[in-house]
Design an enzyme around this catalytic site. Sequence first.
Site, short mmCIF file in Angstrom:
data_model
loop_
_atom_site.label_atom_id
_atom_site.label_comp_id
_atom_site.label_asym_id
_atom_site.label_seq_id
_atom_site.Cartn_x
_atom_site.Cartn_y
_atom_site.Cartn_z
CG MET A 82 -3.86 -9.82 10.94
SD MET A 82 -4.89 -8.34 10.88
CE MET A 82 -6.56 -9.03 10.96
CB SER A 116 -11.61 -1.23 12.08
OG SER A 116 -11.83 -1.77 10.79
CG PHE A 123 -14.94 -11.06 5.99
CD1 PHE A 123 -15.81 -10.51 5.05
CD2 PHE A 123 -14.11 -12.10 5.61
CE1 PHE A 123 -15.86 -11.02 3.76
CE2 PHE A 123 -14.15 -12.61 4.32
CZ PHE A 123 -15.02 -12.07 3.38
#
Length: 225
Positions: A145, A16, A151
């Site tokens: 998710m 990421s 964040f």
Amino acid sequence: MTISKTTHRPPIIAPSMLKCDFGDLRGELARLDAAGSNWAHWDVMDGHFVPNLSYGALLIQSVRPLTKAFFDAHLMISDPAKYLDDYIKAGCDAITFHIEAVPAPTELLKRIRAAGRQAGLAINPGTPADKIEPFLADCDLVLVMSVEPGFGGQKFMPQVLDKARTIRAKMPKEALLSIDGGIAAPTIGSAAAAGCQVFVAGSAIFDEQDYGAAMTHLIQSANAG
Ligand code: DX5
Ligand code: ZN
């Protein structure tokens, strides 16, 4: 038309880029290449769908020539239809948007595929599987998710694993199930056991000195799960 597709076999680690050093993107992409990584996951945030801003298509486009990695765009934005063409032009191989942003996603998924890219749908921790089930046949990628989006560095939510299992069972066989948020050596095994195949990892890679060793540790832990 060439369809973007990954020939990489699971378990696939997708670093990421939200957690990388934005001041040295060129160096970070080179270090990932050297570590044997072949995916890069781009977290796009609009400060509206999620309470944070990151980067957009222009940045992705400017680094596209620096690596051959499969570019996996994760659009955490309220109006992905409006900006889709920018991400296609930027050279993203897979484009994933959220079911919470686009509750009737068929047309947008088809637009992504018509552009020769992989189409993905993402689902937040609090959204039940039945919201995306009618659209799974139009997906090349489904992203579950495992934290609230917005964040990096948050704690993995094991309660999403049942949903991942349910979705994997109903997805087309050739489509990939991805999980995003809090993935690290202690959590990746349970996600792999639930049927996840692509593992988005920010902190577990970029907080480490040796990206190659971090990725090997993740893959071994996924295989052990
Ligand atoms: C969160 C993003 C994730 C996140 C992953 O909204 O979608 O990709 O950056 O970071 P870690 O691995 O630190 O949870
Ligand atoms: Zn992401």
